[in-house]
Structure formats: structure tokens, C-alpha cells
Design a protein around this motif. Sequence first.
Motif, mmCIF file in Angstrom:
data_model
loop_
_atom_site.group_PDB
_atom_site.id
_atom_site.type_symbol
_atom_site.label_atom_id
_atom_site.label_comp_id
_atom_site.label_asym_id
_atom_site.label_seq_id
_atom_site.Cartn_x
_atom_site.Cartn_y
_atom_site.Cartn_z
ATOM 1 N N ARG A 61 0.832 -1.435 0.033
ATOM 2 C CA ARG A 61 -0.021 0.070 -0.008
ATOM 3 C C ARG A 61 0.897 1.297 0.155
ATOM 4 O O ARG A 61 0.368 2.284 -0.468
ATOM 5 C CB ARG A 61 -1.046 0.050 1.136
ATOM 6 N N GLU A 64 2.116 1.700 -3.674
ATOM 7 C CA GLU A 64 1.248 1.750 -4.488
ATOM 8 C C GLU A 64 0.842 3.560 -4.332
ATOM 9 O O GLU A 64 0.287 4.086 -5.081
ATOM 10 C CB GLU A 64 0.075 1.195 -4.069
ATOM 11 N N GLY A 67 2.856 5.619 -6.054
ATOM 12 C CA GLY A 67 2.644 5.749 -7.546
ATOM 13 C C GLY A 67 3.556 4.531 -8.135
ATOM 14 O O GLY A 67 3.886 4.564 -9.226
ATOM 15 N N GLU A 70 0.950 -0.796 -9.175
ATOM 16 C CA GLU A 70 -0.331 -0.607 -9.162
ATOM 17 C C GLU A 70 -0.855 -2.103 -8.925
ATOM 18 O O GLU A 70 -0.304 -3.225 -9.233
ATOM 19 C CB GLU A 70 -0.736 -0.235 -10.597
ATOM 20 N N GLN A 72 -3.947 -5.051 -9.880
ATOM 21 C CA GLN A 72 -5.286 -5.122 -10.658
ATOM 22 C C GLN A 72 -5.858 -6.376 -9.912
ATOM 23 O O GLN A 72 -5.404 -7.479 -9.813
ATOM 24 C CB GLN A 72 -4.496 -5.735 -11.947
ATOM 25 N N SER A 78 -5.728 -9.514 -5.728
ATOM 26 C CA SER A 78 -5.082 -8.432 -6.325
ATOM 27 C C SER A 78 -3.784 -8.683 -6.808
ATOM 28 O O SER A 78 -2.916 -9.488 -6.053
ATOM 29 C CB SER A 78 -5.065 -7.118 -5.467
ATOM 30 N N TYR A 80 -0.142 -7.571 -8.089
ATOM 31 C CA TYR A 80 0.749 -6.067 -8.181
ATOM 32 C C TYR A 80 1.782 -6.228 -9.002
ATOM 33 O O TYR A 80 2.480 -7.424 -9.211
ATOM 34 C CB TYR A 80 1.339 -6.242 -6.583
ATOM 35 N N ARG A 83 4.707 -0.136 -11.542
ATOM 36 C CA ARG A 83 3.851 0.937 -12.543
ATOM 37 C C ARG A 83 4.705 1.260 -13.866
ATOM 38 O O ARG A 83 6.008 1.749 -13.412
ATOM 39 C CB ARG A 83 3.235 2.041 -11.885
#
Length: 114
Positions: A61, A64, A67, A70, A72, A78, A80, A83
Motif C-alpha cells: 500500500r 502503491e 505511484g 499498481e 489489478q 489483487s 501487483y 507501474r
Amino acid sequence: MSAEHTEARRRWADFAPLFAALSDETRLGLMDALAATPRRSISSLADQTDLTRQAITKHLRVLEGVGLIEAQRVGRESLYAIRPGAIEDLGRDLAALSERWDERLAALKRLVED
């Protein structure tokens, strides 16, 4: 304070949370794991460490939130991944900073040697 200096301070202040996130050894390890095998679940990341899934979730977290990664949602999990572009953006800014320091150090060297 010059406008250029103010802009530089603002730009680097934006990166402070990113540097703080990367200053943690566990989060660096998670970034390394995601670089090696993208789209990893919390369970698969936790299997590589002594940390609980809750601890892994906390660190993900943070990453994330700044940035760098991310998530999905796939079914109940989820997945990871790093990005796209996050590291390249940081690399470009660090290269620009390095270039400015090289220029300033060269100017200082010329001043001292003259």
C-alpha cells in the motif's frame, strides 16, 4: 529565492515520499521481486519472506500510494506490478540533478584552480 530554485524545491518535494517509501529494506525487496516476476499476488510475495500477508499488504500500500506499483483485481486476488514509467521518471529527474551538480562542481573547480 529565484523562481528556478522554488520550482526545483517543489519538484524534489514531490519525490520525498517516493524516496521515503524506497528507504525501507522490505519495500526494496518487494520492488525487486516485482521486477523479476510482475503481476504477483500477496500470497506469492509473502511465500518468499518471513513476513505475514498483512505486513506485505501494508508495504504494498505504501508503494502503491507513491505511484511505484499498481494493483489489478483478478477474481478474489489483487495482483501487483511495478507501474510502467515510474522508475524511468525518477531516473530522468535524478540524471538531471546529477548533471546540475556536475556543472556546479566543475565551476567550483575552475574557480579554485584559477
